[in-house]
Design an enzyme around this catalytic site. Structure first.
Site, PDB file in Angstrom:
ATOM      1  N   LEU A  56       0.850  -1.186   0.000  1.00  0.00           N
ATOM      2  CA  LEU A  56       0.000   0.000   0.000  1.00  0.00           C
ATOM      3  C   LEU A  56       0.888   1.240   0.000  1.00  0.00           C
ATOM      4  CD1 LEU A  56      -2.676  -0.970   2.712  1.00  0.00           C
ATOM      5  CD2 LEU A  56      -2.855  -1.206   0.222  1.00  0.00           C
ATOM      6  N   ASP A  57       0.431   2.279  -0.708  1.00  0.00           N
ATOM      7  CA  ASP A  57       1.167   3.535  -0.709  1.00  0.00           C
ATOM      8  C   ASP A  57       1.201   4.145   0.693  1.00  0.00           C
ATOM      9  OD1 ASP A  57       1.425   3.230  -3.446  1.00  0.00           O
ATOM     10  OD2 ASP A  57      -0.296   4.525  -3.906  1.00  0.00           O
ATOM     11  N   ARG A  58       2.103   5.069   0.880  1.00  0.00           N
ATOM     12  CA  ARG A  58       2.308   5.692   2.194  1.00  0.00           C
ATOM     13  C   ARG A  58       1.017   6.218   2.798  1.00  0.00           C
ATOM     14  NH1 ARG A  58       7.066   9.331   4.170  1.00  0.00           N
ATOM     15  NH2 ARG A  58       6.179  10.256   6.037  1.00  0.00           N
TER      16      ARG A  58
END
Length: 300
Positions: A135-137
């Site tokens: 997952l992205d930040r």
């Protein structure tokens, strides 16, 4: 750290070699190779056996899978982990916003990997960080960590063969059509290490299915399902069709309502890597998605 697995051979599995049986269970070539150095890795009816041994119905097979990778140089750092589920093989977390999943330049102590390392160090358990669905930040929600080499190999294969069903929720700008599918290849943007773009000439296949759940105040709440897992796929695809996510520092830095990205990994559905039982995990929706249609400026 080691994982012990025990199997009772059924009539349907008799007549095959131990090696072929283990391959059918999801053992990767790398794991099988590592077991050659361990004389106690394969016990058939209590006695050490070899991969080419033929199995018979009612045989008892005991397999030991040892950790072969070093834990790495991830610094354990205190972090509150929102654990949705844990057993011997998997750890399901609800990831918060503004949290990278692994260390990188400028992010050495504030990542989910640091928190997981601390969690297991506090329990006196060795742990190799293996994240299955990245997952992205700023993306929140359900995330799978594999706790041993076997579960990692099986879950990685499930991801590759699209057997892990991922459901996302996102708030996008504009009035989204009732439903649709975006088929647009994605490639790295020119002169950027992280930015992506739709590129029909050199991009990799990318498919996103979406459904509009509700619209209000010029925004739409969308449910999204991914067929592929390209970097920034949802963010790039939704922007491509004219419905970008607000609060996206990279693609649409508009913060009049959202202070961060309203993108949430809502559900994960897959087969348990060892027991093969169906698993379904739902991560509670962050407050920002609940407040989005009320016009409130609310961070995660």
């Amino acid at each position: 750290m080691e994982r012990i697995l025990e199997y009772t051979i059924t009539p349907a599995a008799q007549g095959v070699t131990i090696l072929d049986f283990l391959r059918d269970q999801g053992f990767s070539r790398r794991i099988l190779s590592s077991m050659k150095e361990d004389r106690q890795a394969i016990l058939l009816n209590g006695t050490p056996a070899f991969g080419r041994t033929i199995l018979k119905a009612a045989d008892h097979l005991r397999i030991r899978v040892r950790e072969t990778e070093a834990a790495g140089r991830i610094l354990p750092c205190p972090m509150k982990l929102d654990i949705l589920f844990e057993d011997e093989d998997i750890l399901i977390l609800n990831k918060p916003a503004d949290t990278p999943i692994h260390p990188s330049i400028g992010n050495y102590t504030n990542t989910l990997a640091n928190g997981a390392a601390y969690y297991y160090a506090a329990k006196g358990e060795p742990f190799v960080y293996r994240c299955i669905n990245r997952l992205d930040r700023d993306t929140t929600g359900a995330l799978i960590l594999a706790k041993n080499p076997l579960s990692a190999a099986i879950l990685s294969q499930q991801m590759k063969s699209r057997q892990i069903k991922r459901t996302y929720l996102a708030v996008v700008e504009g009035l989204l059509p009732p439903k649709g599918t975006i088929r647009a290849p994605i490639a790295r943007a020119d002169a950027s290490l992280i930015e992506r773009k739709v590129d029909f000439a050199r991009g990799e296949n990318a498919v996103t299915h979406y459904e509009c759940l509700e619209t209000r105040n010029g925004y739409s709440l969308a449910e999204l399902h991914l067929e592929t897992g390209r970097t920034h796929q949802i963010r790039v695809h939704m922007g491509y069709i004219g419905h970008p996510l607000p609060g996206d520092y990279l693609y649409h830095p508009v913060y009049d309502r959202f202070l961060t990205l309203p993108l949430h990994s809502y559900q994960l559905e897959f087969l348990h890597p060892i027991t093969k039982e169906p698993m379904l995990f739902t991560a509670p929706v962050p407050r920002v998605l609940k407040d989005a249609f009320e016009g409130k400026l609310s961070p995660f």
